[in-house]
Write a protein that holds these residues in place. Structure first.
Motif, PDB file in Angstrom:
ATOM      1  N   GLU A  69      -3.490  14.453   1.984  1.00 17.82           N
ATOM      2  CA  GLU A  69      -2.123  14.731   2.479  1.00 17.82           C
ATOM      3  C   GLU A  69      -2.017  14.612   4.000  1.00 17.82           C
ATOM      4  OE1 GLU A  69      -3.984  17.384   1.142  1.00 17.82           O
ATOM      5  OE2 GLU A  69      -3.447  19.246   2.186  1.00 17.82           O
ATOM      6  N   HIS A  70      -3.118  14.864   4.717  1.00 21.77           N
ATOM      7  CA  HIS A  70      -3.051  14.793   6.181  1.00 21.77           C
ATOM      8  C   HIS A  70      -2.935  13.343   6.645  1.00 21.77           C
ATOM      9  CE1 HIS A  70      -3.998  19.011   6.110  1.00 21.77           C
ATOM     10  NE2 HIS A  70      -5.052  18.753   5.362  1.00 21.77           N
ATOM     11  N   TRP A  87      -2.093  10.620   4.812  1.00 23.92           N
ATOM     12  CA  TRP A  87      -0.959   9.850   4.296  1.00 23.92           C
ATOM     13  C   TRP A  87       0.378  10.332   4.822  1.00 23.92           C
ATOM     14  CZ3 TRP A  87      -1.020   5.162   2.054  1.00 23.92           C
ATOM     15  CH2 TRP A  87      -2.284   4.668   1.726  1.00 23.92           C
ATOM     16  N   SER A  88       0.506  11.621   5.160  1.00 28.43           N
ATOM     17  CA  SER A  88       1.771  12.041   5.783  1.00 28.43           C
ATOM     18  C   SER A  88       1.883  11.390   7.160  1.00 28.43           C
ATOM     19  CB  SER A  88       1.883  13.565   5.844  1.00 28.43           C
ATOM     20  OG  SER A  88       0.805  14.124   6.558  1.00 28.43           O
ATOM     21  N   SER A 126       0.814  -1.215   0.000  1.00 27.60           N
ATOM     22  CA  SER A 126       0.000   0.000   0.000  1.00 27.60           C
ATOM     23  C   SER A 126       0.851   1.271   0.000  1.00 27.60           C
ATOM     24  CB  SER A 126      -0.935   0.002   1.214  1.00 27.60           C
ATOM     25  OG  SER A 126      -1.555   1.251   1.367  1.00 27.60           O
ATOM     26  N   HIS A 152       1.647   3.970  -3.131  1.00 31.61           N
ATOM     27  CA  HIS A 152       1.280   5.391  -3.088  1.00 31.61           C
ATOM     28  C   HIS A 152       2.506   6.284  -3.302  1.00 31.61           C
ATOM     29  CE1 HIS A 152      -2.560   3.866  -1.573  1.00 31.61           C
ATOM     30  NE2 HIS A 152      -3.069   5.049  -1.824  1.00 31.61           N
ATOM     31  N   ALA A 153       3.648   5.886  -2.719  1.00 28.70           N
ATOM     32  CA  ALA A 153       4.880   6.668  -2.925  1.00 28.70           C
ATOM     33  C   ALA A 153       5.254   6.698  -4.408  1.00 28.70           C
ATOM     34  CB  ALA A 153       6.021   6.073  -2.095  1.00 28.70           C
ATOM     35  N   ILE A 191      -4.040   6.642  -7.570  1.00 28.25           N
ATOM     36  CA  ILE A 191      -3.882   6.898  -6.141  1.00 28.25           C
ATOM     37  C   ILE A 191      -2.932   8.062  -5.846  1.00 28.25           C
ATOM     38  CG2 ILE A 191      -4.544   4.599  -5.352  1.00 28.25           C
ATOM     39  CD1 ILE A 191      -1.555   3.901  -5.231  1.00 28.25           C
ATOM     40  N   ALA A 192      -2.486   8.782  -6.897  1.00 28.23           N
ATOM     41  CA  ALA A 192      -1.722  10.011  -6.658  1.00 28.23           C
ATOM     42  C   ALA A 192      -2.643  11.143  -6.187  1.00 28.23           C
ATOM     43  CB  ALA A 192      -0.967  10.436  -7.918  1.00 28.23           C
ATOM     44  N   ARG A 193      -3.957  10.955  -6.287  1.00 31.46           N
ATOM     45  CA  ARG A 193      -4.909  11.855  -5.602  1.00 31.46           C
ATOM     46  C   ARG A 193      -5.006  11.330  -4.183  1.00 31.46           C
ATOM     47  NH1 ARG A 193      -9.930  13.750  -9.388  1.00 31.46           N
ATOM     48  NH2 ARG A 193      -9.987  15.379  -7.830  1.00 31.46           N
ATOM     49  N   ILE A 194      -4.430  12.031  -3.268  1.00 31.89           N
ATOM     50  CA  ILE A 194      -4.141  11.460  -1.960  1.00 31.89           C
ATOM     51  C   ILE A 194      -4.435  12.504  -0.880  1.00 31.89           C
ATOM     52  CG2 ILE A 194      -1.707  12.142  -2.166  1.00 31.89           C
ATOM     53  CD1 ILE A 194      -0.885   9.513  -0.919  1.00 31.89           C
ATOM     54  N   ARG A 198       7.858   4.869   8.979  1.00 27.49           N
ATOM     55  CA  ARG A 198       9.015   5.368   8.239  1.00 27.49           C
ATOM     56  C   ARG A 198      10.046   4.296   7.895  1.00 27.49           C
ATOM     57  NH1 ARG A 198      12.233  10.426  10.828  1.00 27.49           N
ATOM     58  NH2 ARG A 198      10.120  10.660  11.654  1.00 27.49           N
ATOM     59  N   SER A 226       0.837  16.221  -6.401  1.00 28.98           N
ATOM     60  CA  SER A 226       0.400  15.051  -7.189  1.00 28.98           C
ATOM     61  C   SER A 226      -1.126  15.012  -7.291  1.00 28.98           C
ATOM     62  CB  SER A 226       0.939  13.751  -6.592  1.00 28.98           C
ATOM     63  OG  SER A 226       0.324  13.436  -5.364  1.00 28.98           O
ATOM     64  N   THR A 227      -1.794  15.423  -6.222  1.00 27.64           N
ATOM     65  CA  THR A 227      -3.264  15.430  -6.242  1.00 27.64           C
ATOM     66  C   THR A 227      -3.788  16.430  -7.270  1.00 27.64           C
ATOM     67  OG1 THR A 227      -3.367  14.763  -3.928  1.00 27.64           O
ATOM     68  CG2 THR A 227      -5.318  15.857  -4.822  1.00 27.64           C
ATOM     69  N   PHE A 278       2.728   7.567   6.478  1.00 31.22           N
ATOM     70  CA  PHE A 278       4.112   7.388   6.023  1.00 31.22           C
ATOM     71  C   PHE A 278       5.090   7.578   7.189  1.00 31.22           C
ATOM     72  CE2 PHE A 278       4.462   8.035   1.121  1.00 31.22           C
ATOM     73  CZ  PHE A 278       3.398   7.181   0.904  1.00 31.22           C
ATOM     74  N   LEU A 279       4.904   8.664   7.937  1.00 30.36           N
ATOM     75  CA  LEU A 279       5.882   8.988   8.988  1.00 30.36           C
ATOM     76  C   LEU A 279       5.818   7.982  10.137  1.00 30.36           C
ATOM     77  CD1 LEU A 279       5.559  12.861   8.849  1.00 30.36           C
ATOM     78  CD2 LEU A 279       7.625  11.529   8.339  1.00 30.36           C
ATOM     79  N   VAL A 289       2.666   8.940  -6.456  1.00 29.10           N
ATOM     80  CA  VAL A 289       2.931  10.369  -6.220  1.00 29.10           C
ATOM     81  C   VAL A 289       4.191  10.795  -6.965  1.00 29.10           C
ATOM     82  CG1 VAL A 289       3.680  11.992  -4.414  1.00 29.10           C
ATOM     83  CG2 VAL A 289       1.710  10.483  -4.007  1.00 29.10           C
ATOM     84  N   PHE A 344       2.254  15.580  -1.829  1.00 24.84           N
ATOM     85  CA  PHE A 344       0.928  14.981  -1.983  1.00 24.84           C
ATOM     86  C   PHE A 344      -0.044  15.976  -2.610  1.00 24.84           C
ATOM     87  CE2 PHE A 344       1.827  12.090   1.933  1.00 24.84           C
ATOM     88  CZ  PHE A 344       2.649  11.303   1.161  1.00 24.84           C
TER      89      PHE A 344
END
Lengths: 281, 281
Positions: free
Chosen positions: A225-226, A228-229, A187, A191-192, A220-223, A236, B272-273, A232-233, A195, B269
């Motif tokens: 940001e809140h 998924w950041s 997943s 997504h990485a 899925i590059a429409r993501i 990490r 890309s979005t 991801f973090l 993007v 993000f």
């Protein structure tokens, strides 16, 4: 399932889809959310019997089971502030897409007799909000239960019954670490890549030439940001390891291309074709 | 369209779909292929009026227009051996996914009065062979015409009318170099990524956890190794440049992740979005 009285905390796309699916299955569902419109929308649709933006305590005290439909950091904060209102015997689960960073702190914050059993419904849409809630998104999807040594057979059975009630196609059990490695590959890495592919070339005229393959790889590059950041973090190390493994695989292809190694390229294509074919069985 | 008598050389998925679409549009279509079953299948279906695996000359002499549905190297070889049978005035096009490596040699080999106008139908399936031919694959697709200074307005108009007759959604004109750069990004890079993602992790248990996003990103990892090794190697420089641009974009994301740069990730993000949203208008 055994539990009939649910409270959903966080009535977004997933929380709303849980509310809808559980109500359709005959449960009594209440909800807590900061957005008044979310509560009103779900009440209007008949997906919840009761809801509040204010004092969660009365709804939590009635609940046999609680689903936390919150982003990871908000989830931990909410549990630290509100878990004390849960009655002994209550079963609690979540929908988070990362586990190692979340499950320990949440289990630590639960009062005596309240069991938090973590789970991850691998379902979603490119849109957010209860307005798009749809329990049909669960039907083709995987549901992963990630117990720790603090969970009981009762807690694990609850998570499994919840997934069955909501109609998930496939239910599996993994450790939190196994979950995070798996999700890093299937997943988060995807997504990485989407993007990065979308951001790699800024030529707006390319839009008119994109075919199905480019559209599939960048959907899925429409993501969000809140979300998924955070995801991801909080994962990490596992995600960086997966990115590096992918980079090595792409570099291998590039070097074969640069060297004019036709047989080497064909080997890569045959291997990817055979592996991908396993999914289409 | 003006031309009514077509000969298709190479009756595979694309050649077969051209034959089918042109016959449906009222043209008389003949075909040349090395596979007797391909010819018999298309005759049975009524997609061609006549076909041969042997002497192409009589069919070529009747044709006003010829579509070369061959892989790049086979195309160049075929033209060098057979172009002399084409009558002056005949218009010839192809279906190749790379242009700079193909168009010069093919135009060099054409006899006096025979015009080769290159084009690329950006359509396909994950399967090959006339047995899967379907002119519906053209309806959502792009058709790219790549004229050189040796082409005439008549030749370009022929290619455009061909695309219109077959029902392509969008017809564009690019130089061969522009085409190869574009295709390096939107098609070849996406295939390189899908193959590398599929090959990056050999754990077969992952199959059971893949969601929509992983399936979307790896659909095209089922790839015809003969065709795609030709296409990649014939566009090596443009594709290597695109891979390197993508690698830089992914490295940027990885470095922001490693540094815990939440705002930096959110910026990626959001970008890309916004770019992806342009495709969904």
């Amino acid at each position: 399932m055994e539990q009939r009285n649910f409270c959903i905390v966080g009535l977004g796309l997933l929380g709303g889809s849980y509310a809808r699916g559980l109500t359709e299955a005959g449960c009594r569902v209440t909800a807590v959310d900061v957005r008044g419109e979310a509560i009103r929308f779900a009440l209007d649709k008949g997906w919840i019997a009761q809801g509040t933006t204010e004092d969660a305590r009365p709804l939590l005290e009635q609940a046999e089971a609680v689903v936390l439909g919150l982003y990871p950091h908000a989830l931990i904060d909410w549990v630290r502030a509100n878990a004390r209102f849960l009655r002994p015997g209550t079963l609690v689960t979540d929908v988070c897409g990362v586990k190692q960073a979340v499950v320990g702190p949440v289990q630590d914050a639960m009062p005596e007799g309240v069991e938090f059993i973590a789970s991850h419904p691998m379902a979603g849409k490119e849109v957010s909000g209860v307005e798009y809630a749809d329990s049909a998104i669960f039907r083709p999807a995987n549901f992963i239960i990630t117990p720790t040594e603090r969970n009981t057979p009762r807690g694990i059975a609850f998570a499994r019954q919840l997934a069955e009630t909501l109609g998930f196609a496939h239910i599996a059990q993994l450790s939190c670490a196994e979950h995070d490695r798996m999700i890093g590959y299937v997943s988060q890495l995807t997504h990485a890549i989407a993007v990065s592919l979308m951001n790699a070339n800024g030529d707006p005229r390319l839009c008119e030439f994109t075919g199905d393959s480019f559209r599939d790889l960048t959907r899925i590059a429409r993501i969000n940001e809140h979300l998924w950041s955070e995801l991801f973090l909080l994962n990490r190390d596992a995600l960086c390891a997966e990115i590096e493994q992918f980079e090595a695989s792409l570099t291998d292809l590039k070097e074969k291309l640069q060297a004019g190694d036709e047989e080497g390229l064909k080997d890569l294509f045959r291997r990817s074709t055979a592996r991908r074919a396993m999914f289409d069985r």
